[in-house]
Enzyme design. Sequence first.
Site, PDB file in Angstrom:
ATOM      1  N   THR A   1       0.870  -1.183   0.000  1.00 21.06           N
ATOM      2  CA  THR A   1       0.000   0.000   0.000  1.00 21.06           C
ATOM      3  C   THR A   1       0.902   1.227   0.000  1.00 21.06           C
ATOM      4  OG1 THR A   1      -1.589  -1.209   1.352  1.00 21.06           O
ATOM      5  CG2 THR A   1      -1.874   1.178   1.192  1.00 21.06           C
TER       6      THR A   1
ATOM      7  N   LYS B   1      -7.035   1.405  -3.101  1.00 20.17           N
ATOM      8  CA  LYS B   1      -6.578   0.803  -1.836  1.00 20.17           C
ATOM      9  C   LYS B   1      -6.604   1.817  -0.691  1.00 20.17           C
ATOM     10  CE  LYS B   1      -4.864  -1.599   1.350  1.00 20.17           C
ATOM     11  NZ  LYS B   1      -5.692  -2.515   2.116  1.00 20.17           N
TER      12      LYS B   1
ATOM     13  N   LYS C   1       0.469   5.195   8.450  1.00 23.41           N
ATOM     14  CA  LYS C   1       1.013   5.490   7.106  1.00 23.41           C
ATOM     15  C   LYS C   1      -0.140   5.646   6.103  1.00 23.41           C
ATOM     16  CE  LYS C   1       1.861   1.896   4.794  1.00 23.41           C
ATOM     17  NZ  LYS C   1       1.121   1.008   3.901  1.00 23.41           N
TER      18      LYS C   1
HETATM   19  P1  NAD Z   1       5.177  -5.984   7.907  1.00 26.42           P
HETATM   20  O1  NAD Z   1       5.654  -4.826   8.710  1.00 26.42           O
HETATM   21  O2  NAD Z   1       4.744  -7.199   8.618  1.00 26.42           O
HETATM   22  O3  NAD Z   1       6.297  -6.401   6.837  1.00 26.42           O
HETATM   23  C1  NAD Z   1       6.992  -5.408   6.120  1.00 26.42           C
HETATM   24  C2  NAD Z   1       8.045  -5.981   5.206  1.00 26.42           C
HETATM   25  O4  NAD Z   1       8.879  -4.888   4.787  1.00 26.42           O
HETATM   26  C3  NAD Z   1       9.001  -6.995   5.871  1.00 26.42           C
HETATM   27  O5  NAD Z   1       9.393  -7.940   4.921  1.00 26.42           O
HETATM   28  C4  NAD Z   1      10.198  -6.150   6.276  1.00 26.42           C
HETATM   29  O6  NAD Z   1      11.402  -6.880   6.337  1.00 26.42           O
HETATM   30  C5  NAD Z   1      10.236  -5.147   5.123  1.00 26.42           C
HETATM   31  N1  NAD Z   1      10.898  -3.916   5.529  1.00 26.42           N
HETATM   32  C6  NAD Z   1      10.430  -2.971   6.389  1.00 26.42           C
HETATM   33  N2  NAD Z   1      11.327  -1.962   6.500  1.00 26.42           N
HETATM   34  C7  NAD Z   1      12.370  -2.289   5.695  1.00 26.42           C
HETATM   35  C8  NAD Z   1      13.599  -1.652   5.377  1.00 26.42           C
HETATM   36  N3  NAD Z   1      13.921  -0.472   5.911  1.00 26.42           N
HETATM   37  N4  NAD Z   1      14.432  -2.265   4.502  1.00 26.42           N
HETATM   38  C9  NAD Z   1      14.097  -3.459   3.943  1.00 26.42           C
HETATM   39  N5  NAD Z   1      12.947  -4.119   4.205  1.00 26.42           N
HETATM   40  C10 NAD Z   1      12.105  -3.536   5.072  1.00 26.42           C
HETATM   41  O7  NAD Z   1       3.996  -5.409   6.980  1.00 26.42           O
HETATM   42  P2  NAD Z   1       2.759  -6.199   6.324  1.00 26.42           P
HETATM   43  O8  NAD Z   1       1.625  -6.177   7.290  1.00 26.42           O
HETATM   44  O9  NAD Z   1       3.237  -7.473   5.743  1.00 26.42           O
HETATM   45  O10 NAD Z   1       2.371  -5.180   5.158  1.00 26.42           O
HETATM   46  C11 NAD Z   1       3.061  -5.123   3.923  1.00 26.42           C
HETATM   47  C12 NAD Z   1       2.336  -4.146   2.999  1.00 26.42           C
HETATM   48  O11 NAD Z   1       1.003  -4.621   2.757  1.00 26.42           O
HETATM   49  C13 NAD Z   1       2.161  -2.736   3.596  1.00 26.42           C
HETATM   50  O12 NAD Z   1       2.269  -1.782   2.580  1.00 26.42           O
HETATM   51  C14 NAD Z   1       0.769  -2.777   4.184  1.00 26.42           C
HETATM   52  O13 NAD Z   1       0.211  -1.487   4.300  1.00 26.42           O
HETATM   53  C15 NAD Z   1       0.043  -3.659   3.186  1.00 26.42           C
HETATM   54  N6  NAD Z   1      -1.122  -4.420   3.699  1.00 26.42           N
HETATM   55  C16 NAD Z   1      -1.084  -5.027   4.906  1.00 26.42           C
HETATM   56  C17 NAD Z   1      -2.191  -5.750   5.347  1.00 26.42           C
HETATM   57  C18 NAD Z   1      -2.218  -6.440   6.704  1.00 26.42           C
HETATM   58  O14 NAD Z   1      -3.304  -6.799   7.177  1.00 26.42           O
HETATM   59  N7  NAD Z   1      -1.096  -6.681   7.348  1.00 26.42           N
HETATM   60  C19 NAD Z   1      -3.319  -5.859   4.533  1.00 26.42           C
HETATM   61  C20 NAD Z   1      -3.320  -5.242   3.273  1.00 26.42           C
HETATM   62  C21 NAD Z   1      -2.210  -4.528   2.862  1.00 26.42           C
END
Ligand code: NAD
Length: 295
Positions: A97, A173, A242
């Site tokens: 997102t 989204k 965010k």
């Molecule tokens: P999360 O925080 O669990 O995972 C984030 C990922 O990004 C991890 O693989 C982490 O290693 C990586 N990351 C973070 N900072 C980093 C950096 N500085 N350098 C390299 N890698 C880095 O997040 P998530 O819940 O898996 O969400 C991922 C995306 O999907 C986001 O954009 C979120 O908004 C979106 N999303 C999440 C959900 C949910 O329910 N969790 C649902 C729909 C969409």
Amino acid sequence: MKKKIGFIGLGNMGMPMAKNLIEAGYHLQVYNRTTSKTEELDATSITICRTPAEAADGVKILISMLSEDEVLKEAVTGEEGILKTFPAGAVHISMSTIAPDTAEELCKLHKISDNTYVASPVFGRPDAAAARKLFICISGDPDAKEIAKPILEFLGQRIVDFGEKVSGANVVKVAGNFMIITSMEMMAEAYTLAEKNGLDRAQVADFFGTTLFNVPIFQNYGKLIATKQFEPVGFKTKLGFKDTRLTLKIAQASLTPMPTAMLVHNRLQSAVAKGWGESDWVEGVSRGVSEDAGV
Ligand code: NAD
């Protein structure tokens, strides 16, 4: 031989998605900032990469599921980024997102490298990802979308196309998360009102979720909010924050007054300021409303 896909980001969402692709028969060239996370995946079905560039090397398709704009930009354009190795003709399916202008910028950079960037953000929490029940919004180049769709079918229950402008799906989204977060604020306030007047929050939530508000958000989030169930953490408050920033950014750029967006932005800003950034956004909203009401 198994088909190879590059995969970047094994967070709450990326991990179950990667597992589903492996189960569907793909071999993943996988990169995650914390390499130990790859231990959760079947070792015979993955190649562990040390950089995004390694994950993108020699593949026709790459999926990224990173936290936010700056992290994704670095993964694409950095010294060890995707564009250093991504082959001509390859398709990057970007599922985070992020802001629409980030999608447009990354799309242009991919074009210069002779490959394609497709936006495919998703709706659904990690349990929905594990069950292949995500709703996936897609936008961008028509040919690239046709290449992406058969793979996305292993991840979601429905794929909806929002046109050729690559940022279209990102706007959808962000608009959707705005509706979810405002619904959460509304439910938290209503159930706290009920609680403070001697009623059972869970019964009130169940009543509304099965009658007037008979839809998934009011049923699923309604139950979590009513029962104050904050574990496991599926979506972090800091990522919800965010998304409220993204809403305001798009609203300002397009001269769209969104007074409610400001309200929920403040709710999550306050939650992060209180140190709840790593907690589920259900806690960020619900606990904040309860504390304001002194319960
Ligand atoms: P999360 O925080 O669990 O995972 C984030 C990922 O990004 C991890 O693989 C982490 O290693 C990586 N990351 C973070 N900072 C980093 C950096 N500085 N350098 C390299 N890698 C880095 O997040 P998530 O819940 O898996 O969400 C991922 C995306 O999907 C986001 O954009 C979120 O908004 C979106 N999303 C999440 C959900 C949910 O329910 N969790 C649902 C729909 C969409």
